[in-house]
Design a protein around this motif. Structure first.
Motif, short mmCIF file in Angstrom:
data_model
loop_
_atom_site.label_atom_id
_atom_site.label_comp_id
_atom_site.label_asym_id
_atom_site.label_seq_id
_atom_site.Cartn_x
_atom_site.Cartn_y
_atom_site.Cartn_z
N ALA A 1 0.83 -1.21 0.00
CA ALA A 1 0.00 0.00 0.00
C ALA A 1 0.86 1.26 0.00
N ALA A 2 2.01 1.21 0.71
CA ALA A 2 2.91 2.37 0.73
C ALA A 2 3.49 2.63 -0.66
N ARG A 3 3.86 1.54 -1.35
CA ARG A 3 4.36 1.71 -2.72
C ARG A 3 3.28 2.26 -3.64
N ALA A 4 2.02 1.80 -3.40
CA ALA A 4 0.92 2.29 -4.23
C ALA A 4 0.69 3.78 -4.02
N ALA B 1 -3.42 3.70 5.01
CA ALA B 1 -3.67 3.93 6.44
C ALA B 1 -4.34 2.72 7.08
N ALA B 2 -5.33 2.14 6.36
CA ALA B 2 -6.02 0.95 6.88
C ALA B 2 -5.04 -0.23 6.99
N ALA B 3 -4.15 -0.38 6.00
CA ALA B 3 -3.19 -1.48 6.03
C ALA B 3 -2.21 -1.32 7.19
N VAL B 4 -1.79 -0.09 7.47
CA VAL B 4 -0.88 0.16 8.60
C VAL B 4 -1.56 -0.16 9.91
N LEU B 5 -2.83 0.26 10.05
CA LEU B 5 -3.57 -0.06 11.27
C LEU B 5 -3.70 -1.57 11.46
N ARG C 1 -7.83 7.66 -2.29
CA ARG C 1 -8.23 6.28 -1.94
C ARG C 1 -7.01 5.42 -1.66
N ARG C 2 -5.92 5.64 -2.40
CA ARG C 2 -4.70 4.87 -2.14
C ARG C 2 -4.15 5.19 -0.74
N ARG C 3 -4.22 6.47 -0.37
CA ARG C 3 -3.75 6.83 0.97
C ARG C 3 -4.62 6.21 2.06
N GLU C 4 -5.93 6.17 1.83
CA GLU C 4 -6.84 5.54 2.80
C GLU C 4 -6.54 4.05 2.95
#
Length: 402
Positions: free
Chosen positions: A138-141, A167-171, A161-164
């Motif tokens: 997700a960070a690369r995206a 953030a969800a993946a990090v959580l 949407r990529r940032r959201e």
């Protein structure tokens, strides 16, 4: 999502509280640090007493039971340890078998419980690894989206949407990491509980096993059987005198132990005796059933020929070896730890910082304690007047001064 974020926030806050060290500095002698290492652990009970001339040793029933078979007869010669008679007591035998069954079943259940916890921890680690990989993707995206947004190949909405998603993946990655910590702690708790239960059940199994073995009454010393009038079918009570073994010119040691220690002593245990500057090994032949003035008499059989070297009424000190563990995980015992269980100690985590750790102690002796194998290689501070408070962190300054 709000619940997850709130839980993570609470855990992070609690983590900050845990790490808010109230650091003080204490001077510590180098001799106060003990290393947990492998060795032979022996639990010895110290006793004092005198040598006595053995004109006759009493044969007593160790447990109550009905006489099934009489082996010896009045006037016959027997060797030490030879069978005099055999009793039967269904309650004693059933208790011994039941304690054996319970110990084996508990061991199987504890093993399965620990294995389940280990599987849960492994699954949590797998999920954490997957979540970490998703967060990385997700960070690369996000980086790729920002690049595409600058050249107007995607919309602002798509980049957001990529940032959201990131953030969800990090959580999720944080949540799975916390799950790993909790699963590992649960597995450790289950291992500690299994070790404690095993210690208790092994003690019970040993106790009932000794009672079952005492249904076979044996001669405490070599000699001639006298005062023996027992018949098959007769009921004997625990401590009842059965016969007397007459041995001319022999010595025994009669030593006294505290009542609280007597429950750990049984026939056949080795005893290291010291008479003046000499020492010799003996064997516990009898433990008195009742205490006098808080002490219990223990008779110790001496090796043949001891009567030619020593004399009656000589004072003796003895150490009864009640437990021996080969290749035990052991360390010097702090003065406040006097019994098995989970205890708090200060562990050296670096060169000069110590913090509170919980230690599972499985056995203690006068100077040492045997601990659970996972603590092998730990360094502990073993001087002091009592256990440290939970969460204590201190800086240690070492001194070679005694």
């Amino acid at each position: 999502m709000a619940v997850i974020i709130g839980a993570i926030g609470a855990l992070i806050v609690s983590g900050l509280v845990i790490r808010r060290w109230a650091i003080t500095s204490i001077p510590v002698q180098e001799t106060a640090v003990a290393l947990v290492q492998r060795g032979t652990f022996e639990h010895r009970i110290t006793a004092t007493g005198r040598l006595e001339a053995l004109q006759g040793a009493q044969v007593v029933a160790g447990v109550s039971g009905r006489v099934e078979r009489v082996v010896a007869a009045r006037g016959t010669s027997v060797a030490a340890g030879e069978t005099i008679l055999v009793q039967s007591n269904a309650d004693v035998v059933i208790a011994a078998l039941e304690s054996e069954r319970l110990a084996l079943r508990a061991a199987d259940e504890a093993r399965a419980d620990v294995e389940r916890a280990q599987v849960t921890a492994a699954e949590a680690r797998k999920r954490a690894a997957e979540a970490a990989a998703d967060a990385s993707d997700a960070a690369r995206a996000v980086v790729e989206g920002d690049t595409l947004l600058r050249v107007q190949l995607i919309s602002v909405h798509d980049a957001e949407r990529r940032r959201e998603k990131h953030a969800a993946a990090v959580l999720r990655a944080h949540a799975e990491s916390l799950s790993v910590i909790m699963a590992d702690r649960d597995a450790e708790r289950r291992r500690a509980r299994a070790a404690r239960e095993s210690t208790v059940l092994e003690s019970l199994r040993g106790q009932y096993g000794r009672q079952a073995s005492e249904l076979t009454v044996r001669a405490p010393v070599s000699g001639r059987v006298e005062d023996f009038e027992v018949q098959p079918g007769q009921w004997l009570t625990s401590g009842q005198a059965i016969a007397r073994i007459v041995t001319a010119g022999a010595l025994i040691a009669r030593i006294q132990v505290f009542d609280a220690d007597a429950r750990e002593i049984g026939s056949g245990q080795p005893v290291l005796l010291r008479v003046d500057r000499d020492s010799l090994w003996g064997t516990v032949s009898r433990v008195a059933g009742a205490a006098r003035n808080g002490q219990v008499d223990v008779e110790v059989q001496l090796p043949r020929g001891a009567g030619s070297t020593f004399r009656p009424e000589q004072s003796v000190t003895g150490e009864i070896i009640v437990r021996r563990m080969e290749r035990a995980t052991m360390v010097r015992r702090p003065p406040w730890i006097t019994s098995p269980g989970v205890h708090r100690v200060l562990c050296l985590k670096g060169t000069d910082v110590a913090e509170t750790c919980e230690l599972l102690v499985v056995a203690v002796s006068r100077d040492l304690m045997a601990v659970s194998p996972p603590y092998l290689g730990w360094r502990l501070l073993v001087d002091g007047n009592g256990p440290p408070d939970a969460g204590t962190h201190v800086r240690v300054s070492f001194s070679k001064e005694p």
